[in-house]
Motif scaffolding. Structure first.
Motif, short mmCIF file in Angstrom:
data_model
loop_
_atom_site.label_atom_id
_atom_site.label_comp_id
_atom_site.label_asym_id
_atom_site.label_seq_id
_atom_site.Cartn_x
_atom_site.Cartn_y
_atom_site.Cartn_z
N ALA A 48 0.76 -1.25 -0.05
CA ALA A 48 -0.07 -0.07 0.06
C ALA A 48 0.76 1.40 -0.02
CB ALA A 48 -0.86 0.05 1.34
N ALA A 49 2.24 1.12 0.17
CA ALA A 49 3.06 2.73 0.06
C ALA A 49 2.98 3.01 -1.58
CB ALA A 49 4.27 2.26 0.50
N GLY A 50 3.31 4.32 -1.54
CA GLY A 50 3.06 4.97 -2.94
C GLY A 50 3.88 4.32 -3.86
N PRO A 51 4.95 3.83 -3.70
CA PRO A 51 5.67 2.88 -4.87
C PRO A 51 4.82 1.84 -5.44
CG PRO A 51 7.29 3.53 -3.39
CD PRO A 51 5.83 3.85 -2.78
N SER A 52 3.96 1.20 -4.69
CA SER A 52 3.36 0.13 -4.92
C SER A 52 2.11 0.56 -6.07
CB SER A 52 2.54 -0.64 -3.95
OG SER A 52 1.48 0.06 -3.18
N LEU A 53 1.52 1.87 -5.77
CA LEU A 53 0.67 2.33 -6.76
C LEU A 53 1.19 2.56 -8.18
CD1 LEU A 53 -1.08 4.95 -4.31
CD2 LEU A 53 -2.04 2.68 -5.00
N GLU A 54 2.43 3.07 -8.10
CA GLU A 54 3.02 3.31 -9.34
C GLU A 54 3.60 2.11 -10.31
OE1 GLU A 54 6.71 5.90 -11.45
OE2 GLU A 54 6.09 6.19 -9.25
N GLN A 55 3.70 1.07 -9.20
CA GLN A 55 4.21 -0.20 -9.88
C GLN A 55 3.04 -0.99 -10.58
OE1 GLN A 55 7.49 -1.66 -10.39
NE2 GLN A 55 8.09 0.45 -9.54
N ARG A 56 2.10 -0.93 -10.00
CA ARG A 56 0.94 -1.56 -10.43
C ARG A 56 0.28 -0.90 -11.91
NH1 ARG A 56 -0.62 -1.85 -4.77
NH2 ARG A 56 -0.78 -3.94 -4.00
N GLU A 86 -9.70 1.41 -4.45
CA GLU A 86 -10.57 0.78 -3.35
C GLU A 86 -9.67 -0.31 -2.89
OE1 GLU A 86 -13.58 1.21 -2.50
OE2 GLU A 86 -13.93 2.92 -4.09
N MET A 87 -8.76 -0.89 -3.58
CA MET A 87 -7.63 -1.96 -3.07
C MET A 87 -6.78 -1.18 -2.03
SD MET A 87 -4.97 -4.07 -5.10
CE MET A 87 -6.13 -4.86 -6.14
N GLU A 88 -6.32 0.00 -2.43
CA GLU A 88 -5.72 0.63 -1.49
C GLU A 88 -6.42 1.11 0.07
OE1 GLU A 88 -1.94 3.40 -0.48
OE2 GLU A 88 -2.53 1.65 -1.59
N ALA A 89 -7.47 1.33 -0.18
CA ALA A 89 -8.40 1.84 1.04
C ALA A 89 -8.52 0.48 1.75
CB ALA A 89 -9.78 2.30 0.74
N ASP A 90 -8.88 -0.65 1.26
CA ASP A 90 -8.92 -1.90 1.94
C ASP A 90 -7.75 -2.30 2.74
OD1 ASP A 90 -10.62 -4.35 2.52
OD2 ASP A 90 -8.86 -5.14 1.41
N TYR A 91 -6.70 -2.18 2.16
CA TYR A 91 -5.44 -2.71 2.85
C TYR A 91 -5.16 -1.58 4.03
CZ TYR A 91 -3.98 -5.78 -0.82
OH TYR A 91 -3.79 -6.67 -1.72
#
Length: 286
Positions: free
Chosen positions: A180-188, A204-209
């Protein structure tokens, strides 16, 4: 009275001097390079003042055990040159004043409790979501620590069944920070978080984690308020999504204050940490 504060992050170190009203009189931002080079600039700034106390909130992990031979050291950080570095001892060599020593997120939690979104409360958790994820805890008005400081960004969360991303954490891969850290958003997505549209399904995935983590924190520590900060949290739509996901995850098991009062954005954006440091300095001599 003059209080020094050092908010030491992996990218930059913020140094400030505050008066007895916690008004910042002078502040400087220094790139976090090699320790000797960085501290030379820190000393250059603070040598201008006659300080009564100093508070340091450092990136971690750090040694907080006062009886330890490595008390005040930065420990196993991936930051080049800083692993096992005697950060606090080097500062004490230079300035013979009381010094508070904790993590940057603990300092931020203390700042939010005293002057920010948790003002008037006796306990809170501050969670920062940015390049990494970290959390600070204040209980009964005091920064919490045990055998070590909390590392609540590295707890396990239940993986979303549609999430095939391995995780960014070099130690645990798919812990909270890894997923859920910032780099995971960009990597996905291939897009930086701040440039993603509000209706992108990744949120929604970020919010759930994050909600899973907040439920765990609530069930174990029962804080009066949870405060969200950091670069990823600079968008209100995500806070709302986290509240909805938290309510679903909790399933009515524990009664909390209304979620718009319980899970909130930081009250001192980009100032929580440095003000927490100067406030901790003040607590040593007041």
């Amino acid at each position: 009275m003059l209080y020094g504060g050092i908010e030491a992050g992996g990218t930059k170190i913020v140094c400030a001097v505050a008066d007895e009203n916690q008004t910042i009189l002078e502040q400087v931002s220094i790139p976090t390079t090699q320790p000797e080079e960085t501290l030379a600039q820190v000393f250059q700034f603070f040598d201008q003042f006659s300080l009564d106390a100093m508070g340091i909130g450092s990136f971690g992990p750090i040694d907080i055990q006062t009886q330890s031979e490595t008390y005040g050291y930065v420990l196993a950080t991936p930051k080049k040159g800083w692993a096992n570095y005697p950060f606090l001892p080097e500062l004490k060599k230079r300035y013979d004043i009381p010094m508070a020593w904790t993590t940057d997120v603990n300092a931020a939690a203390y700042g939010e409790l005293k002057l920010g979104a948790a003002k008037g409360k006796s306990s809170c958790i501050y969670l920062t979501v940015g390049t990494g994820i970290g959390a600070g805890v204040v209980i009964d008005g005091h920064v919490y620590q045990g055998i070590a400081h909390p590392e609540m960004g590295h707890i396990r969360v239940k993986r979303n069944p549609e999430d095939t991303y391995e995780g960014t954490c070099p130690y645990h891969k798919d812990c909270l920070e890894g997923l859920a850290a910032g780099p995971s958003l960009e990597q996905r997505t291939g897009i930086k978080g701040q440039n993603l549209s509000e209706d992108d399904p990744i949120w929604e995935m970020e919010a759930d984690y994050i909600a899973q983590a907040l439920m765990t924190y609530t069930l174990t520590l029962a804080p009066e308020k949870i405060i969200l900060g950091g670069g990823v949290m600079n968008q209100q739509h995500l806070v709302e999504k986290i509240r909805r996901a938290f309510e679903k995850e909790m399933a009515g098991y524990v009664v909390t204050p209304p979620l718009e009062e319980y899970i909130v954005s930081w009250g001192l954006p980009n100032k929580s940490g440095i003000l927490g440091c100067t406030l901790l300095a003040e607590s040593l001599v007041s």
